[in-house]
Design an enzyme around this catalytic site. Structure first.
Site, mmCIF file in Angstrom:
data_model
loop_
_atom_site.group_PDB
_atom_site.id
_atom_site.type_symbol
_atom_site.label_atom_id
_atom_site.label_comp_id
_atom_site.label_asym_id
_atom_site.label_seq_id
_atom_site.Cartn_x
_atom_site.Cartn_y
_atom_site.Cartn_z
ATOM 1 N N CYS A 294 -9.103 -6.600 1.819
ATOM 2 C CA CYS A 294 -9.038 -5.247 2.364
ATOM 3 C C CYS A 294 -10.421 -4.628 2.534
ATOM 4 O O CYS A 294 -10.572 -3.621 3.212
ATOM 5 C CB CYS A 294 -8.178 -4.365 1.461
ATOM 6 S SG CYS A 294 -6.443 -4.850 1.431
ATOM 7 N N THR B 176 0.828 -1.207 0.000
ATOM 8 C CA THR B 176 0.000 0.000 0.000
ATOM 9 C C THR B 176 0.859 1.251 0.000
ATOM 10 O O THR B 176 0.608 2.197 -0.767
ATOM 11 C CB THR B 176 -0.946 -0.005 1.214
ATOM 12 O OG1 THR B 176 -1.862 -1.087 1.085
ATOM 13 C CG2 THR B 176 -1.722 1.301 1.316
ATOM 14 N N ASN C 137 -5.774 -9.572 -7.462
ATOM 15 C CA ASN C 137 -5.877 -10.259 -6.171
ATOM 16 C C ASN C 137 -7.219 -10.939 -5.938
ATOM 17 O O ASN C 137 -7.361 -11.718 -5.006
ATOM 18 C CB ASN C 137 -5.614 -9.265 -5.029
ATOM 19 C CG ASN C 137 -6.629 -8.151 -4.985
ATOM 20 O OD1 ASN C 137 -6.903 -7.499 -5.989
ATOM 21 N ND2 ASN C 137 -7.205 -7.917 -3.819
#
Length: 371
Positions: free
Chosen positions: A317, A69, A145
């Site tokens: 996330c 990130t 992802n």
């Protein structure tokens, strides 16, 4: 417990745990000039050298920071220090790219979001058409992802460079599973995160091609060649380096194992009309995505958890928010179908027995989760 959430976090390997414990026993700050500090510095640089060798690049091109990130934010925000300019990315990037892209758009940067096809692929011609004279940066991930779609990074980077833009790729999901060749890809920047290949949490890498500079986001002590201030995580980088070296050495075997697992799971579920696969065989074998048609998404996850199967709802996330995945929405799934989708992801420790148990558990959970 059956752990099938490797795309969120790969458990630390024995090599990583041993390396971390060894390095953590050294008390020094790598920036200190006394003997303890220099011992810590030696471990830090040994880890960086192992990372560089595994990625086939020079150690000086790798900056240590806190994760993927931060690496993504560093590239995007530093590439646009003020208003103006043009950024190209895709609508299926990780939120670590999409959030700074939207932040930049609010500050006056023009942003173009490329749309994928039904399999999650970004058409290189779409990038070529989107380039403008003021395009400064193109940011496209390598392996998605959520659905595992793999993008043609070398071709995309070539197109970006021909248009005068720099190219960044978020390659967080790739090392140890897919070949990563930064030099042949000719990317300018690349982001990595150690806990995706079995290294420790909180350790990230930013590759910056030699000859390029980025202004820092964090100011202070001037560590990491001035790009990333803050006391360096010597134990983390040392463990990351040794574990990546091991992961890359076993990449071909790991890829074959994960492909067999992915194919086995897909075959077990493909005969059921109410379960639909969202991933494709051409993608990364690490990730499989299935929609349980008509199921309540929250109940689906809870029933799988009760069965002892650890999976994610789309991106980890966004877990807990129960909002439709932006990736699945971009592929054309309805909100209801996106919410009823689970991501299963595998590692070299995953067994065929676990795959069979997970397939049965998913079918039971899907049935129990339908109104």
């Amino acid at each position: 417990m059956i752990y099938l959430d490797y795309a969120a976090t790969h458990p630390m390997t024995a090599t990583a745990l041993s390396a971390y414990a060894h390095a953590a026993a050294v008390p020094g700050n790598p920036a200190s000039i006394h003997a303890a500090g220099q011992a810590a510095r030696e471990l830090l640089e040994e880890g960086r050298a192992a990372l560089a060798a595994a990625l086939g690049v020079h150690p000086l091109t790798l900056t240590a920071l806190s994760g993927g990130t931060e690496a993504d934010n560093q590239v995007l925000l530093s590439s646009f220090p003020g208003a103006g300019g043009h950024l190209i990315t895709s609508s299926i990037e990780h939120s670590a790219v999409l959030a700074p892209a939207r932040f930049l758009a609010a500050r006056g940067v023009a942003v173009t979001f490329l749309e994928p096809d039904a399999s999650g692929q970004i058409d290189p011609e779409q990038l070529r058409e989107a380039l403008r004279p003021d395009t400064k940066l193109v940011s496209i991930h390598h392996a998605n992802n959520e659905i595992g779609a793999v993008q043609p990074i070398a071709e995309l980077a070539e197109i970006a460079h021909a248009g005068g833009a720099k190219f960044h790729t978020d390659a967080v999901q790739s090392p140890g599973v897919l070949p990563v060749d930064l030099l042949s890809w000719k990317v300018d920047y690349a982001s990595f995160s150690a806990h995706k290949w079995g290294g420790p949490l909180g350790v990230g890498l930013l590759y910056v091609r030699r000859g390029l500079d980025l202004p820092p986001l964090l100011l202070g002590g001037g560590q990491e060649k001035g790009l990333r201030s803050g006391t360096q995580n010597a134990p983390g980088l040392y463990a990351a380096g040794l574990s990546l070296r091991e992961a890359v050495a076993a990449q071909l075997q790991t890829h074959a194992h994960l492909r067999a697992l992915n194919d086995r799971l897909t075959a077990r579920l493909s005969g059921h009309a109410n379960v639909r696969a969202n991933h494709t065989p051409a993608g990364s074998p690490k990730v499989a995505s299935f929609t349980a048609l008509g199921a309540d998404g929250e109940a689906l996850l809870m029933n799988l958890d009760f069965a002892g199967v650890c999976v994610s709802a789309g991106s980890a996330c966004s877990a807990g928010t129960m909002q439709p995945s932006h990736v699945l929405s971009a592929l054309g799934l309805s909100d209801a179908d996106a919410l009823a989708t689970v991501r299963l992801s595998f590692g070299f420790q995953t067994t065929t027995g676990e795959i069979d148990e997970a397939a049965s558990a998913l079918l039971r959970a899907a049935t129990a989760s339908r109104a």
